[in-house]
Design a protein around this motif. Structure first.
Motif, PDB file in Angstrom:
ATOM      1  N   SER A   1      -9.092   3.109  -6.371  1.00  0.00           N
ATOM      2  CA  SER A   1      -9.077   3.936  -5.168  1.00  0.00           C
ATOM      3  C   SER A   1      -8.869   3.114  -3.902  1.00  0.00           C
ATOM      4  O   SER A   1      -8.677   3.660  -2.829  1.00  0.00           O
ATOM      5  N   ILE A   2      -8.897   1.799  -4.033  1.00  0.00           N
ATOM      6  CA  ILE A   2      -8.677   0.944  -2.859  1.00  0.00           C
ATOM      7  C   ILE A   2      -7.226   0.521  -2.868  1.00  0.00           C
ATOM      8  O   ILE A   2      -6.794  -0.282  -3.691  1.00  0.00           O
ATOM      9  N   ILE A   3      -6.480   1.103  -1.934  1.00  0.00           N
ATOM     10  CA  ILE A   3      -5.034   0.956  -1.923  1.00  0.00           C
ATOM     11  C   ILE A   3      -4.554   0.007  -0.825  1.00  0.00           C
ATOM     12  O   ILE A   3      -3.535  -0.632  -0.931  1.00  0.00           O
ATOM     13  N   PHE A   4      -5.335  -0.063   0.242  1.00  0.00           N
ATOM     14  CA  PHE A   4      -4.909  -0.825   1.402  1.00  0.00           C
ATOM     15  C   PHE A   4      -5.404  -2.259   1.347  1.00  0.00           C
ATOM     16  O   PHE A   4      -6.422  -2.561   0.734  1.00  0.00           O
TER      17      PHE A   4
ATOM     18  N   ILE B   1     -19.643   1.560   0.240  1.00  0.00           N
ATOM     19  CA  ILE B   1     -18.478   1.673   1.123  1.00  0.00           C
ATOM     20  C   ILE B   1     -18.971   2.170   2.471  1.00  0.00           C
ATOM     21  O   ILE B   1     -19.774   3.103   2.541  1.00  0.00           O
TER      22      ILE B   1
ATOM     23  N   GLU C   1     -15.716   9.552  -0.056  1.00  0.00           N
ATOM     24  CA  GLU C   1     -14.644   8.572  -0.207  1.00  0.00           C
ATOM     25  C   GLU C   1     -13.327   9.252  -0.555  1.00  0.00           C
ATOM     26  O   GLU C   1     -12.264   8.874  -0.057  1.00  0.00           O
TER      27      GLU C   1
ATOM     28  N   VAL D   1      -6.074   9.756   4.443  1.00  0.00           N
ATOM     29  CA  VAL D   1      -5.091   8.685   4.631  1.00  0.00           C
ATOM     30  C   VAL D   1      -3.717   9.124   4.125  1.00  0.00           C
ATOM     31  O   VAL D   1      -2.692   8.850   4.756  1.00  0.00           O
TER      32      VAL D   1
ATOM     33  N   ASP E   1      -7.600   0.409   5.587  1.00  0.00           N
ATOM     34  CA  ASP E   1      -7.768   1.863   5.554  1.00  0.00           C
ATOM     35  C   ASP E   1      -9.029   2.271   6.315  1.00  0.00           C
ATOM     36  O   ASP E   1      -9.588   3.337   6.093  1.00  0.00           O
ATOM     37  N   TYR E   2      -9.463   1.380   7.203  1.00  0.00           N
ATOM     38  CA  TYR E   2     -10.564   1.612   8.141  1.00  0.00           C
ATOM     39  C   TYR E   2     -11.958   1.435   7.526  1.00  0.00           C
ATOM     40  O   TYR E   2     -12.945   1.605   8.232  1.00  0.00           O
ATOM     41  N   THR E   3     -12.013   1.131   6.238  1.00  0.00           N
ATOM     42  CA  THR E   3     -13.337   1.042   5.613  1.00  0.00           C
ATOM     43  C   THR E   3     -13.782  -0.403   5.418  1.00  0.00           C
ATOM     44  O   THR E   3     -13.000  -1.332   5.569  1.00  0.00           O
TER      45      THR E   3
ATOM     46  N   ARG F   1     -18.455  -2.645  -6.974  1.00  0.00           N
ATOM     47  CA  ARG F   1     -18.509  -2.271  -5.565  1.00  0.00           C
ATOM     48  C   ARG F   1     -19.841  -1.599  -5.320  1.00  0.00           C
ATOM     49  O   ARG F   1     -20.146  -0.579  -5.918  1.00  0.00           O
TER      50      ARG F   1
ATOM     51  N   ARG G   1      -7.756   0.321  11.472  1.00  0.00           N
ATOM     52  CA  ARG G   1      -7.917  -0.859  10.626  1.00  0.00           C
ATOM     53  C   ARG G   1      -9.083  -1.737  11.034  1.00  0.00           C
ATOM     54  O   ARG G   1      -9.294  -1.978  12.221  1.00  0.00           O
TER      55      ARG G   1
ATOM     56  N   HIS H   1     -11.827  10.651   2.477  1.00  0.00           N
ATOM     57  CA  HIS H   1     -11.222   9.592   3.281  1.00  0.00           C
ATOM     58  C   HIS H   1      -9.856   9.206   2.731  1.00  0.00           C
ATOM     59  O   HIS H   1      -8.875   9.084   3.469  1.00  0.00           O
ATOM     60  N   LEU H   2      -9.782   9.048   1.421  1.00  0.00           N
ATOM     61  CA  LEU H   2      -8.517   8.672   0.787  1.00  0.00           C
ATOM     62  C   LEU H   2      -7.467   9.755   0.989  1.00  0.00           C
ATOM     63  O   LEU H   2      -6.316   9.481   1.329  1.00  0.00           O
TER      64      LEU H   2
ATOM     65  N   ASN I   1     -15.838  -2.434   2.337  1.00  0.00           N
ATOM     66  CA  ASN I   1     -16.429  -2.350   1.015  1.00  0.00           C
ATOM     67  C   ASN I   1     -17.369  -3.516   0.798  1.00  0.00           C
ATOM     68  O   ASN I   1     -17.085  -4.635   1.205  1.00  0.00           O
TER      69      ASN I   1
ATOM     70  N   HIS J   1       0.820  -1.210   0.000  1.00  0.00           N
ATOM     71  CA  HIS J   1       0.000   0.000   0.000  1.00  0.00           C
ATOM     72  C   HIS J   1       0.856   1.264   0.000  1.00  0.00           C
ATOM     73  O   HIS J   1       0.436   2.292  -0.524  1.00  0.00           O
TER      74      HIS J   1
ATOM     75  N   VAL K   1     -15.121   8.433  -7.551  1.00  0.00           N
ATOM     76  CA  VAL K   1     -15.747   8.081  -6.279  1.00  0.00           C
ATOM     77  C   VAL K   1     -16.438   9.309  -5.702  1.00  0.00           C
ATOM     78  O   VAL K   1     -16.233  10.427  -6.165  1.00  0.00           O
TER      79      VAL K   1
ATOM     80  N   ALA L   1      -4.643  -5.504  -1.852  1.00  0.00           N
ATOM     81  CA  ALA L   1      -5.829  -4.646  -1.958  1.00  0.00           C
ATOM     82  C   ALA L   1      -6.943  -5.238  -2.822  1.00  0.00           C
ATOM     83  O   ALA L   1      -7.883  -4.534  -3.181  1.00  0.00           O
TER      84      ALA L   1
ATOM     85  N   TRP M   1      -8.915  -2.202  15.017  1.00  0.00           N
ATOM     86  CA  TRP M   1      -7.825  -1.736  15.867  1.00  0.00           C
ATOM     87  C   TRP M   1      -8.237  -0.497  16.658  1.00  0.00           C
ATOM     88  O   TRP M   1      -7.473  -0.036  17.509  1.00  0.00           O
TER      89      TRP M   1
ATOM     90  N   LYS N   1       1.720   2.028  -3.560  1.00  0.00           N
ATOM     91  CA  LYS N   1       0.557   2.532  -4.289  1.00  0.00           C
ATOM     92  C   LYS N   1       0.272   3.979  -3.918  1.00  0.00           C
ATOM     93  O   LYS N   1      -0.075   4.790  -4.774  1.00  0.00           O
TER      94      LYS N   1
ATOM     95  N   PHE O   1     -10.652   8.908  -9.436  1.00  0.00           N
ATOM     96  CA  PHE O   1     -11.046   7.548  -9.106  1.00  0.00           C
ATOM     97  C   PHE O   1     -12.529   7.293  -9.246  1.00  0.00           C
ATOM     98  O   PHE O   1     -13.011   6.216  -8.931  1.00  0.00           O
TER      99      PHE O   1
ATOM    100  N   PHE P   1     -18.153   3.664   6.220  1.00  0.00           N
ATOM    101  CA  PHE P   1     -17.197   4.329   7.090  1.00  0.00           C
ATOM    102  C   PHE P   1     -17.677   4.187   8.520  1.00  0.00           C
ATOM    103  O   PHE P   1     -18.857   4.013   8.781  1.00  0.00           O
TER     104      PHE P   1
END
Lengths: 456, 353
Positions: free
Chosen positions: B281-284, B320, A71, A78, B304-306, B317, B327, A74-75, B308, A18, A67, B261, B345, A21, A65, B322
């Motif tokens: 957009s989903i990296i983690f 999402i 979202e 991070v 990333d705390y989400t 998808r 995590r 949120h990204l 999906n 990650h 979105v 991911a 977490w 990325k 993205f 929140f």
């Protein structure tokens, strides 16, 4: 610090995908043509060049993205939390504000030692406790290049005195962010924290050196796999479609449930109506028994009705035998010899009280295997009886008056009207813990006298 | 002496090339039956409506990261374990805590509820899996009746009871899985084949109940025969550690969640990966996955705390979620599919519906 063995620095395990990325995203954000709009931001009386606003960051991410803004926010948050973007205002909190708040992209990462050394020099040795700990530890770690660190620190401080106020502010924010990300104060969560180290076990080290054994196992596996029959994709994928559509009305999260979903309405009637043993099963529940033999057996009410039906057909011993075999397979190791003996006496021995009709070959093999009883010794016989019930008794059960009657009688619950006044507090009923109840009557108690035959 | 060494090298090289060529043949065989893709077949399926799922319960009580959770068969109780060694049993409908025990180790990464609802199993950095009978006797200390069942040579990452309270399946950082007799602690079967830590496992919901799937740091998902200990199928398409595996409700497929991911769907009869659930957009990494009752939805918790929510058939998808502030480490759908629970977490568990 994280518990468990930490990964050795620089090992591949430390390079979490990650991070790479995120770096790629941040790089594309800084693209002169396609990236986020950079401008000079006014911060009180200073002008900071090459800055971006929080709202621009959010817009760019949402567009790139495809979105929602939520979202994208949120990204972006991070990215800020990991220090890739840092705030120019209020650098103590690493948050992304979707407004005119200015941010910049982190140019270099690293140099904790330099940062601390500079602070140490500036404040003449008055570092905060935890900073001091880090400083000492770093000193020990990179002792051999410590002179270099001090030199760089002194050089940067000298240069800083000559730099313009704007640059000084930027550098300060940069470093403050770096510090917050990499060495958060005690008690604050760290985004860089990892769980216990993985890949540190002997297995990975040994197998990394691909030995002859490793390849031999792979070859053996491939040979077996090549011999296996595969099914055409179209057939497999169609199966998902039919499974999903058949079960869709039974999926509460997709189709809802009647009278209401207990978690949403705070009313547990749904659970009461669908308790494991209930006199009047709902229509949906009775329908499910028709989906597959497994679904029928897994439902205690369904299984009970099926047992009655078999009794009428004088083949109740089949289900009892199957249940006894399950008890053996999943039972305690110490019970194995006793259970095998009991099953033999009741179901397999010549002249047994509840003799099961297995084909002669399977019977022969089973009796042979009984000489050295183990928990899987009855598997073949069990499978044979299972298939017999599945192909023969089960379809007849579905066509029987019993089942048709149950289906007709079964009701569909009325939907509970939503509470008109949501602020009326409704007590949530508690239920007795399974651990409090006396040992539930096992449906697998087939070894008892006359179990489940339906004979009065 | 010198010639002996040379001979060994040649054998190793020829073994390697033989393995490689067989793997190639296997890929060819798999590809031959690949006549259509899932999203093509799913074109004629009705799209799902708007999804509104909210947190319906928040369980607060752990003083540290929640690492694992499991549902009781009664559809409302859960057991959860955390980094500080605490294992708690809750009636999540009322949010009351019913039992709590402190393990003698930190990072309790695995916990499971027994099918009878009368016991729980847990373990972690102590390399063991222990079973605690649940007692309501005020005079009895839960820890007193603790039974030490499994012994591994590295951390315990996952555990699950089989069809009864008397057998436990475990996965470990020592690269193996194992099946144990609870009463005696005897090892009934061990499963070797992963090239690194095993992080997760799931038992197959089949009629004959003989297989399970495991995922590990070697990026492989492996399906095992519980009787013989042999690996019957293996899949290696992920690009990083596989954190979670879960069977599709029919038992014909399973999903996986990984640090790369993505979540993926593997079909056991076609013997290949049939879908990838991913978004730029989903990296983690995805830490845990589970299906809704019909298998139409796949819920996945991420680092990333989400959370999906994926449409399994169409590959898109759907939503999402929140809410968590750190995590998401664990996620399971309830036994009757009315809700799912996520642990994080951020020290809390949330029940969503």
């Amino acid at each position: 610090m994280a518990a468990g063995p930490a990964p050795p620095p620089g090992s591949p395990r430390a390079q979490m995908p990650h991070l790479r990325k995120m770096e790629r995203v941040v790089v594309s954000m800084q693209d002169p043509d396609q990236g986020v709009k950079m401008r000079s931001q006014r911060l009180l009386v200073t002008v900071i060049p090459h800055a971006v606003t929080g709202s621009d960051v959010v817009q760019w991410l949402a567009q790139k993205f495809c979105v929602s803004e939520e979202e994208a926010l949120h990204l972006g948050a991070v990215l800020v939390q990991h220090g890739y973007i840092y705030p120019l205002r209020d650098p103590r909190s690493l948050m992304l504000r979707p407004d005119e708040t200015p941010y910049r992209f982190q140019v270099r990462l690293g140099g904790a030692a330099i940062y601390l050394a500079k602070k140490n020099i500036r404040k003449r040795g008055t570092l905060v406790d935890y900073e001091k700990d880090c400083y000492d530890r770093l000193h020990k770690k990179i002792n051999h290049v410590w002179d270099l660190v001090l030199m760089q620190a002194r050089e940067q401080l000298r240069a800083a005195k000559q730099r313009r106020k704007g640059d000084r502010l930027v550098i300060e924010c940069q470093e403050q962010t770096y510090w917050l990300v990499n060495r958060p104060p005690p008690g604050a969560p760290s985004v860089l924290e990892q769980g216990p180290g993985r890949g540190s076990c002997a297995a990975s080290r040994v197998l990394m050196t691909k030995s002859a054994d490793f390849y031999k196992r792979e070859i053996e596996y491939c040979r077996r796999a090549l011999g296996r029959t595969r099914v055409k994709s179209s057939v497999c994928l169609e199966a998902y479609l039919s499974f999903c559509s058949q079960h869709r009305p039974h999926d509460p999260l997709v189709s809802g449930c009647l009278p209401s979903n207990p978690w949403i309405s705070d009313n547990d009637t749904y659970w009461v109506m669908n308790a494991p043993t209930v006199a009047a099963p709902t229509k949906l529940r009775v329908e499910r028994w028709g989906f597959s033999f497994r679904e029928l057996l897994e439902d205690p009410v369904g299984r009970a009705h099926f047992t009655d039906f078999l009794g009428k057909e004088f083949s109740g011993e089949n289900l009892s035998f199957w249940e006894a075999c399950e008890e053996l397979r999943y039972g305690a190791q110490a019970q194995v010899p006793t259970l095998v003996e009991a099953v033999y006496e009741q179901f397999l021995a010549p002249g047994a009280a509840r003799w099961v009709n297995i084909d002669s070959r399977t019977m022969e093999q089973t009796l042979e295997g009984l000489r050295q009883p183990h928990r899987y010794v009855l598997d073949d016989a069990q499978l044979h009886i299972y298939m017999l019930m599945k192909k023969d008794s089960y379809p007849r059960f579905l066509k029987s008056d019993t089942y048709k009657g149950l289906l007709a009688e079964a009701g569909i619950p009325l939907e509970t009207k939503r509470r008109v006044f949501p602020f009326m507090w409704r007590p949530r009923h508690s239920s007795p813990s399974p651990a409090l109840l006396p040992t539930p009557v096992e449906l697998t108690a087939a070894c008892g006298p006359g179990g489940g035959d339906g004979v009065a | 002496m010198a010639t002996e060494g040379l001979h060994e090298n040649e054998t190793l090289a020829s073994l390697k090339s033989e393995a490689e060529s067989l793997k190639g043949k296997l890929e060819e065989e798999r590809a031959k039956l690949r006549d259509v893709e899932l999203h093509q077949v799913a074109e004629r399926v009705e799209a799902l409506g708007q999804f509104v799922m909210k947190t319906r319960r928040t369980l607060k009580g752990h003083g540290n990261k929640v690492l694992c959770m499991d549902w009781c068969k009664d559809k409302r109780r859960i057991v959860s374990s955390s980094q500080d060694g605490k294992v708690i049993v809750w009636d999540s409908f009322t949010t009351n805590k019913e039992h709590a025990v402190t393990m003698p180790c930190t990072w309790v990464m695995a916990c499971a509820y027994a099918p009878s609802g009368c016991a729980i199993a847990c373990g972690g950095l102590d390399n063991k899996c222990s079973v605690y009978p649940l007692t309501f006797d005020k005079n009895e200390n839960m820890a007193a009746k603790k039974k030490s069942v499994a012994m591994h040579t590295n951390y315990l990452s996952a555990c699950s009871f089989t069809n009864s309270d008397m057998q436990i399946l475990t996965a470990s950082g020592d690269g193996t899985c194992a099946l144990w007799d609870v009463e005696s602690g005897q090892l009934l079967q061990s499963f070797h084949g992963h090239g690194a830590d095993v992080l997760c496992l799931d038992l197959a919901p089949s009629e004959t109940g003989n297989t399970f799937v495991s995922g590990g740091c070697d990026k492989k998902a492996m399906v095992w025969d519980m009787r013989s200990g042999q690996c019957v199928q293996a899949f290696e398409t992920h690009e990083s550690d596989i954190n979670s595996v879960r069977y599709y409700p029919s038992g014909d497929a399973f999903a996986s969640g990984s640090d790369d991911a993505t979540c993926r769907l593997y079909d056991l009869r076609a013997d290949r990966e049939v879908a990838i659930y991913s978004k730029e957009s989903i990296i983690f990494g995805a830490s845990s996955v589970d299906f809704s009752l019909s298998g139409r939805l796949l819920f996945a918790g991420y680092n990333d705390y989400t959370i999906n929510v994926w449409d399994v058939l169409k590959g898109s998808r759907v939503s999402i979620l929140f809410g968590h502030e750190n995590r998401v480490s664990t996620l399971r759908v309830s036994p009757d599919g009315t809700a799912f629970c996520s642990g994080s977490w951020d020290h809390t568990l949330r029940v969503w519906a």
